[in-house]
Design a protein around this motif. Structure first.
Motif, PDB file in Angstrom:
ATOM      1  N   TYR A  93       0.992  -1.132  -0.053  1.00 21.93           N
ATOM      2  CA  TYR A  93      -0.008   0.042   0.048  1.00 21.93           C
ATOM      3  C   TYR A  93       0.861   1.263   0.093  1.00 21.93           C
ATOM      4  N   LEU A  94       1.647   1.494   0.753  1.00 20.93           N
ATOM      5  CA  LEU A  94       2.769   2.544   0.678  1.00 20.93           C
ATOM      6  C   LEU A  94       3.393   2.624  -0.707  1.00 20.93           C
ATOM      7  N   THR A  95       3.791   1.550  -1.208  1.00 18.89           N
ATOM      8  CA  THR A  95       4.551   1.651  -2.589  1.00 18.89           C
ATOM      9  C   THR A  95       3.519   1.957  -3.894  1.00 18.89           C
ATOM     10  N   GLY A  96       2.111   1.623  -3.547  1.00 20.05           N
ATOM     11  CA  GLY A  96       1.024   1.980  -4.352  1.00 20.05           C
ATOM     12  C   GLY A  96       0.765   3.474  -4.133  1.00 20.05           C
ATOM     13  N   TYR A  97       0.825   4.093  -3.148  1.00 18.52           N
ATOM     14  CA  TYR A  97       0.524   5.615  -2.780  1.00 18.52           C
ATOM     15  C   TYR A  97       1.751   6.161  -3.313  1.00 18.52           C
ATOM     16  N   LEU A  98       2.809   5.764  -3.094  1.00 13.29           N
ATOM     17  CA  LEU A  98       4.121   6.464  -3.719  1.00 13.29           C
ATOM     18  C   LEU A  98       4.180   6.428  -5.066  1.00 13.29           C
ATOM     19  N   GLY A  99       3.654   5.575  -5.698  1.00 17.70           N
ATOM     20  CA  GLY A  99       3.687   5.295  -7.217  1.00 17.70           C
ATOM     21  C   GLY A  99       2.719   6.253  -7.770  1.00 17.70           C
ATOM     22  N   ALA A 100       1.511   6.624  -7.145  1.00 15.62           N
ATOM     23  CA  ALA A 100       0.534   7.675  -7.641  1.00 15.62           C
ATOM     24  C   ALA A 100       1.390   9.056  -7.343  1.00 15.62           C
ATOM     25  N   LEU A 101       1.815   9.367  -6.312  1.00 19.42           N
ATOM     26  CA  LEU A 101       2.685  10.250  -6.064  1.00 19.42           C
ATOM     27  C   LEU A 101       3.619  10.664  -6.937  1.00 19.42           C
ATOM     28  N   ALA A 102       4.639   9.556  -7.612  1.00 13.78           N
ATOM     29  CA  ALA A 102       5.616   9.638  -8.694  1.00 13.78           C
ATOM     30  C   ALA A 102       4.967  10.163  -9.953  1.00 13.78           C
ATOM     31  N   GLY A 103       3.913   9.605 -10.284  1.00 17.41           N
ATOM     32  CA  GLY A 103       2.931  10.046 -11.430  1.00 17.41           C
ATOM     33  C   GLY A 103       2.569  11.491 -11.226  1.00 17.41           C
ATOM     34  N   MET A 104       2.106  11.855 -10.145  1.00 22.46           N
ATOM     35  CA  MET A 104       1.626  13.378 -10.025  1.00 22.46           C
ATOM     36  C   MET A 104       2.565  14.206 -10.080  1.00 22.46           C
ATOM     37  N   VAL A 105       3.863  13.986  -9.411  1.00 24.01           N
ATOM     38  CA  VAL A 105       5.077  14.692  -9.325  1.00 24.01           C
ATOM     39  C   VAL A 105       5.429  15.004 -10.935  1.00 24.01           C
ATOM     40  N   GLY A 106       5.482  13.827 -11.549  1.00 24.44           N
ATOM     41  CA  GLY A 106       5.955  13.755 -12.914  1.00 24.44           C
ATOM     42  C   GLY A 106       5.123  14.817 -13.897  1.00 24.44           C
ATOM     43  N   LEU A 107       3.941  14.608 -13.347  1.00 21.52           N
ATOM     44  CA  LEU A 107       3.061  15.653 -14.282  1.00 21.52           C
ATOM     45  C   LEU A 107       3.147  17.157 -13.803  1.00 21.52           C
ATOM     46  N   ILE A 108       3.443  17.316 -12.602  1.00 22.70           N
ATOM     47  CA  ILE A 108       3.887  18.786 -12.110  1.00 22.70           C
ATOM     48  C   ILE A 108       5.256  19.206 -12.921  1.00 22.70           C
ATOM     49  N   ARG A 109       6.301  18.227 -13.091  1.00 27.79           N
ATOM     50  CA  ARG A 109       7.611  18.745 -13.526  1.00 27.79           C
ATOM     51  C   ARG A 109       6.989  18.806 -15.050  1.00 27.79           C
ATOM     52  N   ARG A 110       6.266  18.047 -15.770  1.00 28.40           N
ATOM     53  CA  ARG A 110       5.927  18.181 -17.029  1.00 28.40           C
ATOM     54  C   ARG A 110       5.410  19.531 -17.336  1.00 28.40           C
ATOM     55  N   MET A 111       4.517  19.754 -16.703  1.00 26.92           N
ATOM     56  CA  MET A 111       3.852  21.243 -16.747  1.00 26.92           C
ATOM     57  C   MET A 111       4.829  22.360 -16.455  1.00 26.92           C
ATOM     58  N   GLU A 112       5.727  22.304 -15.679  1.00 27.45           N
ATOM     59  CA  GLU A 112       6.601  23.542 -15.103  1.00 27.45           C
ATOM     60  C   GLU A 112       8.008  23.350 -15.691  1.00 27.45           C
ATOM     61  N   GLN A 113       8.532  22.323 -16.231  1.00 25.76           N
ATOM     62  CA  GLN A 113       9.635  21.967 -16.810  1.00 25.76           C
ATOM     63  C   GLN A 113       9.620  21.680 -18.216  1.00 25.76           C
ATOM     64  N   SER A 114       8.921  20.926 -18.616  1.00 25.47           N
ATOM     65  CA  SER A 114       8.570  20.312 -19.948  1.00 25.47           C
ATOM     66  C   SER A 114       9.179  18.857 -19.875  1.00 25.47           C
ATOM     67  N   GLY A 115       9.262  18.088 -21.141  1.00 26.85           N
ATOM     68  CA  GLY A 115       9.857  16.886 -21.127  1.00 26.85           C
ATOM     69  C   GLY A 115       9.094  15.638 -20.814  1.00 26.85           C
ATOM     70  N   SER A 116       9.761  14.293 -20.892  1.00 22.47           N
ATOM     71  CA  SER A 116       9.073  13.156 -20.577  1.00 22.47           C
ATOM     72  C   SER A 116       9.854  12.930 -19.236  1.00 22.47           C
ATOM     73  N   TRP A 117       9.325  12.157 -18.240  1.00 17.20           N
ATOM     74  CA  TRP A 117       9.541  11.792 -17.081  1.00 17.20           C
ATOM     75  C   TRP A 117       9.653  10.310 -16.495  1.00 17.20           C
ATOM     76  N   ALA A 118      10.249   9.868 -15.914  1.00 19.12           N
ATOM     77  CA  ALA A 118      10.193   8.268 -15.437  1.00 19.12           C
ATOM     78  C   ALA A 118      10.587   8.455 -13.701  1.00 19.12           C
ATOM     79  N   GLY A 119       9.614   7.434 -13.127  1.00 15.53           N
ATOM     80  CA  GLY A 119       9.908   7.353 -11.723  1.00 15.53           C
ATOM     81  C   GLY A 119       9.984   5.833 -11.505  1.00 15.53           C
ATOM     82  N   ARG A 120      10.907   5.380 -10.579  1.00 12.28           N
ATOM     83  CA  ARG A 120      10.853   3.883 -10.312  1.00 12.28           C
ATOM     84  C   ARG A 120      10.969   3.793  -8.870  1.00 12.28           C
ATOM     85  N   LEU A 121      10.251   2.751  -8.550  1.00 12.29           N
ATOM     86  CA  LEU A 121      10.156   2.462  -7.243  1.00 12.29           C
ATOM     87  C   LEU A 121      10.405   0.787  -6.769  1.00 12.29           C
TER      88      LEU A 121
END
Length: 461
Positions: free
Chosen positions: A356-384
């Motif tokens: 459950y922690l890794t699942g919530y952190l995975g969602a967090l990674a997805g949302m932080v990636g979307l924030i970075r995409r909006m603010e900094q551009s580019g494609s992003w990857a997160g690994r957990l």
């Protein structure tokens, strides 16, 4: 130190570690109503931190996309319950909790223990064959004569889920521990440069965003479910004939649609690639190398969809000698020293916090990636990985110490219902009750109940 202070410390370290230092902490309220989990592990602090970070990322996306500064509220008690989410699921009035009695700890040779995981038939059949027995009743007898480390090595070689049960000191002597320790909790990578991307506003933080969810049991599906809670159009894509556990399909299916595609079929591959070409987040929770082996590595995916946010979840991380090893929450717990002190019989934690922690952190990674995409551009990857999340839990234990005021038992379904934590739904599975989300905001909600696998067309709405 109060529980809220402990949660705040862990949250601050988490936000700093992932580079979300400007999270809108002024919008966060942590309600101290005690702990729900009967364990000396300070799991509640990890749960509150992960969930609060998710809520803050959703609030920031709501601000960026919709101009809304949504508050974030979370109860410590409810956050703890969310680590045992599937234990509070009922179908037609009966508990839907599933765990095959085959799965568990077995006494091995030389005073050691082994953990066998066989919740899926093919895994259980493989262990029976490896042990040279034909019935589950013979397993304990067969394991008692075997060295658990030899069994573990045979299990890894045959793609099975067998672990030698370790103490913490034994785990920290492993090369895999050294490899995992060197990794961040969420490992972010910028895959390419490009123009900043935004999307139309909507009623929720992720409204109109498309998520391809390739995951099974439990962490990956929880990441997709959490993204769906904030309005994302999450499409779970399953392969034909893969085994599943219905209670977990229900528990992790809220807010999602579900389609079936066969990546061995040229027609289905074309459909799959069309989905990716219009997606925003791609969630891969299969074994490392599985999708790249079918031609879908990160480079291919970002060519199909520049600006994609790619999230990888696995058991033992991308690094080290066990990078391709299969694993589930309970098996990883047994491997990394969370279950055994070297003297008393081992036992798992009273919940599945790694999932459950890794699942919530995975969602967090997805949302932080979307924030970075909006603010900094580019494609992003997160690994957990589950094992890296376990390392985070050990660090929290070392920092905060054991929890001293833990309850003696976990709350029952009736207890959760009396506190107003259970919500009824009419579904194709029957009348269900499920634990409501621990993150509370008036506009954050799942837009649909869970549906059976393959219920929907593989397209976007």
């Amino acid at each position: 130190m109060s529980l809220v202070e402990a949660c705040t410390i862990v949250l601050g370290d988490l936000l700093s570690g992932i580079g979300f230092d400007d999270a809108p902490l002024d919008r966060l309220e942590i309600i101290d109503d005690g702990s729900a989990l009967p364990t000396s592990w300070p799991i509640t602090a990890n749960a509150v931190a992960a969930l609060a970070a998710v809520g803050l990322a959703a609030s920031r996306l709501d601000e960026l996309r919709n101009g809304v500064t949504a508050p974030v509220s979370i109860s410590t008690y409810h956050a703890g319950l969310s680590m045992a989410c599937s234990s509070y699921l009922t179908v037609d009035g009966k508990s839907a909790k599933f765990r095959d009695p085959f799965t568990g700890f077995y006494e091995a040779a030389n005073g050691r223990w082994a953990f066998l995981h066989g919740n899926f038939p093919h895994l259980q059949d493989g262990v029976l064959k490896l042990l040279g027995v034909t019935t589950v009743d013979d397993v304990a007898r067969a394991v008692r004569t075997r060295d658990p480390f030899d069994l573990e090595a045979l299990g890894i070689a045959n793609g099975l889920c067998i672990a030698a049960v370790r103490t913490r000191a034994e785990w920290e002597a492993e090369a895999q521990y050294t490899a995992i320790k060197a990794l961040p909790l969420i490992e972010f990578e910028r895959l390419d440069n490009g123009t900043p991307r935004s999307s139309a506003s909507g009623d929720q933080p992720l409204s109109g965003l498309h998520v391809v969810d390739l995951s099974r049991v439990i962490a990956g599906p929880m990441a997709g479910r959490t993204i769906a809670e904030f309005g994302g159009d999450v499409l779970l894509v399953s392969g034909p004939g893969l085994p599943s556990i219905e209670s977990l399909v229900i528990d992790t299916g809220f807010g999602k649609r579900s389609a079936t595609l066969d990546l061995a079929s040229p027609k289905d591959r074309a459909t799959f690639e069309a989905l990716i070409a219009e997606s925003d987040v791609f969630l891969d929770a299969y074994r490392p190398g599985s999708l790249p082996g079918r031609g879908y590595d990160k480079a291919m995916l970002t060519r199909l969809r520049p600006g994609l946010v790619h999230i990888d979840l696995d058991a033992f991380s991308r690094s080290g000698p066990w990078a391709a090893r299969r694993g589930y929450d309970s098996l990883v717990q047994a491997t990394v020293g969370m279950c055994w002190d070297g003297e008393n019989p081992p036992e798992n934690l009273p919940c599945q916090p790694l999932d459950y922690l890794t699942g919530y952190l995975g969602a967090l990674a997805g949302m932080v990636g979307l924030i970075r995409r909006m603010e900094q551009s580019g494609s992003w990857a997160g690994r957990l990985s589950l094992a890296r999340t376990a390392h985070w839990m050990w660090n929290t234990y070392d920092h905060l110490g054991p929890q001293v005021d833990a309850p003696s038992t976990r709350p029952s379904i009736d207890d959760a219902r009396s506190r107003g934590y259970l919500v009824p739904y009419d579904t194709a599975f029957g009348a269900i009750e499920a634990l409501r989300s621990p993150l509370q905001s008036p506009d954050w909600r799942w837009l649909a109940p869970p549906a059976p696998l393959g219920s929907h067309m593989p397209d976007w709405i």
